[in-house]
Design an enzyme around this catalytic site. Structure first.
Site, mmCIF file in Angstrom:
data_model
loop_
_atom_site.group_PDB
_atom_site.id
_atom_site.type_symbol
_atom_site.label_atom_id
_atom_site.label_comp_id
_atom_site.label_asym_id
_atom_site.label_seq_id
_atom_site.Cartn_x
_atom_site.Cartn_y
_atom_site.Cartn_z
ATOM 1 N N HIS A 129 13.848 -15.244 -15.632
ATOM 2 C CA HIS A 129 15.173 -15.215 -16.253
ATOM 3 C C HIS A 129 16.292 -15.129 -15.211
ATOM 4 C CE1 HIS A 129 15.668 -10.859 -15.480
ATOM 5 N NE2 HIS A 129 14.367 -10.781 -15.749
ATOM 6 N N ASP A 130 17.380 -15.823 -15.488
ATOM 7 C CA ASP A 130 18.610 -15.771 -14.688
ATOM 8 C C ASP A 130 18.443 -16.342 -13.283
ATOM 9 O OD1 ASP A 130 20.368 -14.208 -16.643
ATOM 10 O OD2 ASP A 130 18.687 -12.820 -16.377
ATOM 11 N N GLY A 147 13.361 -12.080 -11.565
ATOM 12 C CA GLY A 147 14.634 -12.472 -12.157
ATOM 13 C C GLY A 147 15.755 -12.544 -11.132
#
Length: 285
Positions: A129-130, A147
């Site tokens: 994520h991200d 992340g």
């Protein structure tokens, strides 16, 4: 762009499950047993070969290809995630191989996982994520990243490397196979080992991409000014950095390295390897 069922020129296999709200471009091919969620946008000439799952608020760029059992835009592996409508974007002509997982962003992060254009992500890699991957990045088999990782244009990450969350990998840097990267890698830097240590610059990439010998010679001198003879402690780093800035700051690629070092960082810079690596030549795709 057309909704499913409109005459947009998309070819959808009868076994595929495509939400009616999904938006499909012209020339899209969705193969057997694929699943496409309602908030997905698939641009022109994208191919999902088979058994591909695309979910969330996800956009797949023009001409990108997805191999069997890859999953794009699924919920992040973050206990703080509560189902917020975060996003995932994959750029044009990017290739995602078998069993790759790319998760959407989180509300506490940027809210976006972004993959650039002309990227190759090989089998079994994980993009968390991200994360942000630039253009022309190559991620080799079994690479995993935490992340909020940033990987800049033209970087290469070799097989089974592991990248800690919030790490930055600079432009055209090389991460060696099975490296554990806990801190930032400067542009054109080359790191090896577990834990990863800086062993030189990515000289072969520079040569292959048309950088002239005179500029490479200046970059080598600048690098050895900052990391003399590979010794970890030879005067304060800040003092060596200012010498590098003063003597080589007119070189565009040296300025790029300086700007990367000056930028905010959550992880700091990767440590230099011990020993004399001034002639180290590290291979990269």
């Amino acid at each position: 762009m057309h909704a499913v069922g409109e005459n947009g020129g998309a070819r959808v296999h009868p076994t595929a499950i495509v939400a009616p709200e999904a938006r499909l471009g012209r020339g899209v091919v969705i193969g057997p047993w694929c699943s496409v969620g309602p908030h997905v946008v698939i641009e022109d000439n994208v191919e999902l070969i088979s058994h591909v799952v695309v979910d969330g608020h996800t956009r797949l760029g023009t001409g990108s290809r997805y191999f069997p059992f890859s999953t794009i835009g699924m919920a992040p592996q973050d206990l703080k995630y509560k189902g917020e409508p975060t996003r995932c974007e994959v750029g044009a002509r990017t290739v995602v191989r078998e069993h790759v997982t790319i998760h959407r962003g989180t509300a506490v992060g940027t809210g976006l996982t972004h993959i650039g254009d002309d990227v190759l992500i090989m089998a079994n890699a994980h993009v968390a994520h991200d994360c942000t991957l630039g253009n022309r990045v190559i991620i080799v088999n079994n690479v995993v990243m935490g992340g909020h990782v940033t990987i800049e244009d033209d970087a290469r990450v070799m097989g089974s490397a592991a990248i800690h969350q919030f790490v930055r990998i600079g432009h055209a840097a090389l991460v060696g196979g099975v490296a554990g990267v806990e801190a930032d890698v400067i542009p054109y830097g080359s790191v090896l080992g577990n834990r990863a240590r800086l062993v030189g610059l990515h000289w072969i990439w520079l040569r292959r991409n048309g950088v002239q010998s005179a500029e490479i010679h200046r970059m080598r001198k600048a690098f050895l000014t900052l990391y003399p003879k590979g010794v970890c402690e030879e005067g304060p780093f800040a003092a060596r950095l200012e010498v590098m800035r003063r003597e080589f700051g007119d070189e565009p690629r040296v300025r790029e390295i300086l700007a990367f070092i000056d930028a905010p960082s959550r992880r700091g810079l990767v440590r230099v390897a011990r020993g004399d690596f001034s002639t180290a030549e590290t291979e990269g795709a």
